[in-house]
Design a protein around this motif. Structure first.
Motif, PDB file in Angstrom:
ATOM      1  N   SER A   2       3.010   7.758  18.091  1.00 40.97           N
ATOM      2  CA  SER A   2       3.653   6.794  17.200  1.00 40.97           C
ATOM      3  C   SER A   2       2.707   6.476  16.039  1.00 40.97           C
ATOM      4  CB  SER A   2       4.028   5.545  17.965  1.00 40.97           C
ATOM      5  OG  SER A   2       3.129   5.348  19.022  1.00 40.97           O
ATOM      6  N   LYS A   3       3.313   5.926  15.029  1.00 40.78           N
ATOM      7  CA  LYS A   3       2.606   5.684  13.765  1.00 40.78           C
ATOM      8  C   LYS A   3       1.471   4.654  13.951  1.00 40.78           C
ATOM      9  CE  LYS A   3       4.316   3.283   9.655  1.00 40.78           C
ATOM     10  NZ  LYS A   3       4.088   1.933  10.081  1.00 40.78           N
ATOM     11  N   PRO A   4       0.308   4.893  13.337  1.00 44.31           N
ATOM     12  CA  PRO A   4      -0.767   3.895  13.418  1.00 44.31           C
ATOM     13  C   PRO A   4      -0.336   2.583  12.765  1.00 44.31           C
ATOM     14  CG  PRO A   4      -1.563   5.940  12.432  1.00 44.31           C
ATOM     15  CD  PRO A   4      -0.071   6.065  12.543  1.00 44.31           C
ATOM     16  N   LEU A   5      -0.877   1.486  13.258  1.00 41.42           N
ATOM     17  CA  LEU A   5      -0.501   0.178  12.723  1.00 41.42           C
ATOM     18  C   LEU A   5      -1.544  -0.307  11.721  1.00 41.42           C
ATOM     19  CD1 LEU A   5       0.356  -1.516  16.137  1.00 41.42           C
ATOM     20  CD2 LEU A   5       1.970  -0.545  14.491  1.00 41.42           C
ATOM     21  N   ASN A   6      -1.101  -1.189  10.849  1.00 41.57           N
ATOM     22  CA  ASN A   6      -2.023  -1.918   9.963  1.00 41.57           C
ATOM     23  C   ASN A   6      -2.113  -3.354  10.452  1.00 41.57           C
ATOM     24  OD1 ASN A   6      -2.603   0.146   8.132  1.00 41.57           O
ATOM     25  ND2 ASN A   6      -0.697  -0.237   7.017  1.00 41.57           N
ATOM     26  N   ILE A   7      -3.330  -3.798  10.712  1.00 41.51           N
ATOM     27  CA  ILE A   7      -3.490  -5.139  11.282  1.00 41.51           C
ATOM     28  C   ILE A   7      -4.538  -5.914  10.493  1.00 41.51           C
ATOM     29  CG2 ILE A   7      -4.101  -6.430  13.379  1.00 41.51           C
ATOM     30  CD1 ILE A   7      -3.640  -3.190  14.456  1.00 41.51           C
ATOM     31  N   LEU A 133      -3.625 -15.525   2.821  1.00 44.11           N
ATOM     32  CA  LEU A 133      -2.351 -14.927   2.397  1.00 44.11           C
ATOM     33  C   LEU A 133      -2.360 -14.581   0.908  1.00 44.11           C
ATOM     34  CD1 LEU A 133       0.051 -17.150   4.539  1.00 44.11           C
ATOM     35  CD2 LEU A 133      -0.671 -14.793   4.981  1.00 44.11           C
ATOM     36  N   ASP A 134      -2.924 -15.492   0.104  1.00 48.46           N
ATOM     37  CA  ASP A 134      -2.957 -15.224  -1.336  1.00 48.46           C
ATOM     38  C   ASP A 134      -3.847 -14.011  -1.644  1.00 48.46           C
ATOM     39  OD1 ASP A 134      -1.295 -17.363  -1.619  1.00 48.46           O
ATOM     40  OD2 ASP A 134      -2.854 -18.778  -2.249  1.00 48.46           O
ATOM     41  N   THR A 135      -4.926 -13.886  -0.893  1.00 43.90           N
ATOM     42  CA  THR A 135      -5.833 -12.750  -1.080  1.00 43.90           C
ATOM     43  C   THR A 135      -5.142 -11.437  -0.743  1.00 43.90           C
ATOM     44  OG1 THR A 135      -7.717 -14.116  -0.486  1.00 43.90           O
ATOM     45  CG2 THR A 135      -8.037 -11.756  -0.337  1.00 43.90           C
ATOM     46  N   LEU A 136      -4.442 -11.481   0.388  1.00 43.34           N
ATOM     47  CA  LEU A 136      -3.767 -10.276   0.856  1.00 43.34           C
ATOM     48  C   LEU A 136      -2.813  -9.734  -0.199  1.00 43.34           C
ATOM     49  CD1 LEU A 136      -4.065  -8.989   3.593  1.00 43.34           C
ATOM     50  CD2 LEU A 136      -2.145 -10.330   4.396  1.00 43.34           C
ATOM     51  N   LYS A 137      -2.095 -10.662  -0.798  1.00 44.22           N
ATOM     52  CA  LYS A 137      -1.103 -10.243  -1.779  1.00 44.22           C
ATOM     53  C   LYS A 137      -1.782  -9.626  -3.011  1.00 44.22           C
ATOM     54  CE  LYS A 137       2.924 -11.697  -4.250  1.00 44.22           C
ATOM     55  NZ  LYS A 137       3.845 -12.782  -4.600  1.00 44.22           N
ATOM     56  N   LEU A 138      -2.874 -10.257  -3.444  1.00 47.75           N
ATOM     57  CA  LEU A 138      -3.584  -9.707  -4.601  1.00 47.75           C
ATOM     58  C   LEU A 138      -4.224  -8.362  -4.284  1.00 47.75           C
ATOM     59  CD1 LEU A 138      -5.341 -12.836  -6.081  1.00 47.75           C
ATOM     60  CD2 LEU A 138      -3.605 -11.407  -7.185  1.00 47.75           C
ATOM     61  N   LEU A 139      -4.651  -8.237  -3.044  1.00 48.68           N
ATOM     62  CA  LEU A 139      -5.265  -6.993  -2.596  1.00 48.68           C
ATOM     63  C   LEU A 139      -4.230  -5.875  -2.553  1.00 48.68           C
ATOM     64  CD1 LEU A 139      -8.047  -6.126  -1.365  1.00 48.68           C
ATOM     65  CD2 LEU A 139      -7.078  -6.644   0.874  1.00 48.68           C
ATOM     66  N   GLY A 140      -3.002  -6.274  -2.312  1.00 46.35           N
ATOM     67  CA  GLY A 140      -1.930  -5.282  -2.275  1.00 46.35           C
ATOM     68  C   GLY A 140      -1.936  -4.451  -1.007  1.00 46.35           C
ATOM     69  N   TRP A 141      -2.626  -4.951   0.020  1.00 49.82           N
ATOM     70  CA  TRP A 141      -2.639  -4.234   1.301  1.00 49.82           C
ATOM     71  C   TRP A 141      -1.743  -5.012   2.264  1.00 49.82           C
ATOM     72  CZ3 TRP A 141      -5.051  -5.523   6.221  1.00 49.82           C
ATOM     73  CH2 TRP A 141      -4.981  -4.460   7.153  1.00 49.82           C
ATOM     74  N   LYS A 142      -0.664  -4.382   2.673  1.00 52.53           N
ATOM     75  CA  LYS A 142       0.296  -5.113   3.502  1.00 52.53           C
ATOM     76  C   LYS A 142       0.166  -4.712   4.972  1.00 52.53           C
ATOM     77  CE  LYS A 142       5.127  -6.068   4.230  1.00 52.53           C
ATOM     78  NZ  LYS A 142       6.466  -6.186   3.681  1.00 52.53           N
ATOM     79  N   ASN A 166      10.248 -16.229   1.452  1.00 57.37           N
ATOM     80  CA  ASN A 166      11.085 -15.414   0.556  1.00 57.37           C
ATOM     81  C   ASN A 166      10.301 -14.481  -0.352  1.00 57.37           C
ATOM     82  OD1 ASN A 166      13.477 -16.495   1.576  1.00 57.37           O
ATOM     83  ND2 ASN A 166      13.145 -18.366   0.356  1.00 57.37           N
ATOM     84  N   ASP A 167       9.008 -14.435  -0.144  1.00 56.12           N
ATOM     85  CA  ASP A 167       8.192 -13.525  -0.942  1.00 56.12           C
ATOM     86  C   ASP A 167       8.316 -12.112  -0.351  1.00 56.12           C
ATOM     87  OD1 ASP A 167       6.071 -11.971  -1.955  1.00 56.12           O
ATOM     88  OD2 ASP A 167       4.907 -13.796  -2.376  1.00 56.12           O
ATOM     89  N   PRO A 168       8.834 -11.153  -1.141  1.00 52.88           N
ATOM     90  CA  PRO A 168       9.064  -9.819  -0.581  1.00 52.88           C
ATOM     91  C   PRO A 168       7.803  -9.174  -0.011  1.00 52.88           C
ATOM     92  CG  PRO A 168       9.629  -9.913  -2.933  1.00 52.88           C
ATOM     93  CD  PRO A 168       9.241 -11.285  -2.524  1.00 52.88           C
ATOM     94  N   PHE A 169       6.623  -9.535  -0.566  1.00 57.05           N
ATOM     95  CA  PHE A 169       5.394  -8.921  -0.056  1.00 57.05           C
ATOM     96  C   PHE A 169       5.190  -9.230   1.431  1.00 57.05           C
ATOM     97  CE2 PHE A 169       0.894  -8.954   1.052  1.00 57.05           C
ATOM     98  CZ  PHE A 169       0.510  -7.686   0.637  1.00 57.05           C
ATOM     99  N   PHE A 170       5.564 -10.423   1.830  1.00 56.68           N
ATOM    100  CA  PHE A 170       5.283 -10.841   3.208  1.00 56.68           C
ATOM    101  C   PHE A 170       6.421 -10.533   4.177  1.00 56.68           C
ATOM    102  CE2 PHE A 170       2.464 -13.507   0.621  1.00 56.68           C
ATOM    103  CZ  PHE A 170       1.262 -13.182   1.214  1.00 56.68           C
ATOM    104  N   LYS A 171       7.493  -9.964   3.634  1.00 56.16           N
ATOM    105  CA  LYS A 171       8.657  -9.678   4.462  1.00 56.16           C
ATOM    106  C   LYS A 171       8.282  -8.750   5.625  1.00 56.16           C
ATOM    107  CE  LYS A 171      13.448  -8.867   4.015  1.00 56.16           C
ATOM    108  NZ  LYS A 171      14.284  -7.794   4.040  1.00 56.16           N
TER     109      LYS A 171
END
Ligand code: ADP
Ligand code: GLC
Length: 491
Positions: A2-7, A133-142, A166-171
């Protein structure tokens, strides 16, 4: 396959950067094992002032130099440093959320001299949770999963389910929340709620409110997708009894189907007498001479006399009620009537500093004490003592008793939480230690007396030591359990 996960693994402390207790050990070892198992995992933690830029080769993440973070009506700016952990083959990236006002202090949660909590711990960890959370979004790594640990990270699942919903990045990002110690909850006055920026509707019994206060731990429990704690026994204790539930037993009962106990493992690249880089005399199950040499070195250090026939009992601990010092206080005189020596390493509450100090005065030839936090000495105590004492009132997992097993240092423990799950009493077959059930000083004394008596029979003692030394608590099987929980969430 199965596909590796991002954590993303979020924690307030991690070895080797910052440590007050076992959370730091876990936050370093578990992510490394998850990475070895083929997944992408990164850590985020605060950039405390005590973390040396030079020693850890911290560098700025250029894209993350100015991150505005909202706390109530204010905005504070964070930047991000980065480094790696790599004891094992895997190299895990660590991001440090930095802001001088928030984290550049001599202590992590409490002022080191007054021992008082920093008054703005609410602001500091709201800053951290939102900042992650704000860092994650700027980093662009989901990531697929955000794995949060203890109260300092408790608001993250709440933000994801409300403010950031409702932020699509965190969906579709799922959250796991691990309880390392339910007694520390991060409870603040109702006024602190406004600083969180969470919708007003969340300050209720179904949300973050706890007897009209803001409770970070409760937030973690209410909003995360899966909850874990660090032993099966503790999972059962906290969800079924008032004694262990710390006021949150109702919440845990309500979320029982989401609660799992997964025992902590050991990073044997750090805690193994065969390779321990803090020891001059290494040893293993096949050649134990090195252990005697460590005992001699340890006793020398404390100016105590070495005698191979006199058992040395060690303890490395936060000096806190949790760890059973009130019981030790009650029976210390009786225990020290026996031909034993005791060595303590710890720091914490003043009343226990005073107690240990008085014990040393009374028994200068039998008791050795070192106050403070000393990693190297902790290794020598594991290696150089014969028995390890953990009479805890409660113990979510406990790591030192598991380290002790590997070092051939026989644990004397109270049968609670992870202590009960990891140690088998010698009364049964294949015993590894001495356990007592009721939290009573005379029960503790009996366990110590049993251990001292058993020590007299060299052959039998060697068998207990070797049974413990042959146990394997490496992280792999527990890490796989976390991964399977993550996968279930993503189904
Ligand atoms: P807790 O996290 O409740 O304090 P654990 O047994 O899980 O208990 O983990 C404690 C960790 O902290 C162990 O790695 C132990 O060696 C370390 N430790 C505790 N006190 C000290 C100290 N005074 N000096 C060095 N290490 C310590
Ligand atoms: C907490 C607990 C301890 C546990 C550690 C790591 O500090 O008190 O029992 O081993 O977290 O999970």
């Amino acid at each position: 396959m199965s596909k590796p996960l991002n954590i993303l693994f979020v924690t307030s402390e991690a070895e080797p950067f910052a440590k007050t207790g076992g959370l730091a050990d876990v936050s370093s070892a578990l992510p490394q094992m998850i990475k070895e198992l083929g997944h992408e995992i990164r850590i985020m933690m605060p950039r405390y002032g005590t973390i040396s830029e030079r020693k850890f080769k911290l560098h700025d993440v250029i894209r993350l130099r100015e991150i505005p973070i909202t706390i109530g009506a204010e905005t504070r700016v964070a930047h991000v440093n980065s480094s790696f952990i790599s004891n094992l083959k895997a190299k895990v990236q660590v991001y440090f959320l930095a802001n001088k006002d928030m984290f550049d202090r001599p202590g992590m949660y409490v002022h080191p001299t007054t021992k008082k909590d920093y008054e703005d711990n609410d602001t500091r960890f709201i800053f951290f949770c939102r900042g992650v959370l704000d860092t994650l979004k700027l980093l662009g790594w989901k990531p697929d999963i955000i794995h949060c640990n203890d109260w300092q990270t408790g608001l993250i699942p709440a933000y994801l389910k409300t403010t950031y919903k409702n932020d699509p990045f965190f969906k579709n990002i799922k959250t796991a929340f691990t309880i390392h110690n339910l007694a520390f909850q991060g409870v603040f006055p109702a006024a602190s709620f406004d600083k969180t920026g969470l919708p007003g509707s969340e300050f209720t019994m179904e949300g973050v409110e706890f007897y009209d206060k803001l409770n970070f731990m409760k937030a973690g429990l209410m909003y995360s997708d899966v909850i874990t704690t660090v032993s099966e026994k503790y999972a059962q204790e906290i969800s079924t009894t008032v004694e262990f539930g710390c006021g949150l037993e109702g919440v845990l009962q309500q979320r029982k189907s989401a609660l799992h106990g997964i025992i902590n493992g050991v990073d044997y690249s750090i805690w193994n007498p065969e390779t321990d880089e803090h020891l001059e005399n290494r040893y293993d199950i096949k050649s134990l001479e090195g252990k005697a040499a460590n005992k001699r070195e340890l006793l020398d250090k404390f100016k105590l006399e070495y005698n191979e026939h006199v058992p040395v009992i060690g303890m490395i601990s936060r000096l806190a009620d949790q760890k059973g010092f009130d019981l030790i206080k009650e029976i210390a005189d009786d225990a020290l009537k026996m031909d034993i020596q005791m060595i303590f390493l710890g720091s914490g509450e003043k009343k226990y500093h005073e107690f240990l100090e008085s014990l040393r005065k009374k028994y200068p030839n039998k008791v050795g004490i070192e106050f403070g936090f000393h990693d190297e000495l902790a290794h020598l105590i594991e290696a150089g003592t014969d028995m390890f004492l953990m009479p805890s009132q409660y113990e979510p997992c406990g790591l030192n008793q598991i380290y002790s097993l590997k070092y051939g240092t026989v644990p004397i423990v109270r049968a609670t939480g992870g202590l009960d799950d990891t140690i088998q009493d010698v009364e049964g077959a294949n015993g590894t230690g001495f356990k007592f059930k009721k939290y009573e000083s005379k029960e503790l004394l009996k366990a110590i007396q049993r251990a001292v008596k058993a020590f007299g029979d060299q052959k039998a003692w060697l068998k207990i030591m070797k049974t413990g030394m042959s146990k394997d608590f490496s992280w792999e099987s527990s890490a796989k359990k976390y991964i399977s929980l993550y996968r279930n969430l993503l189904k």
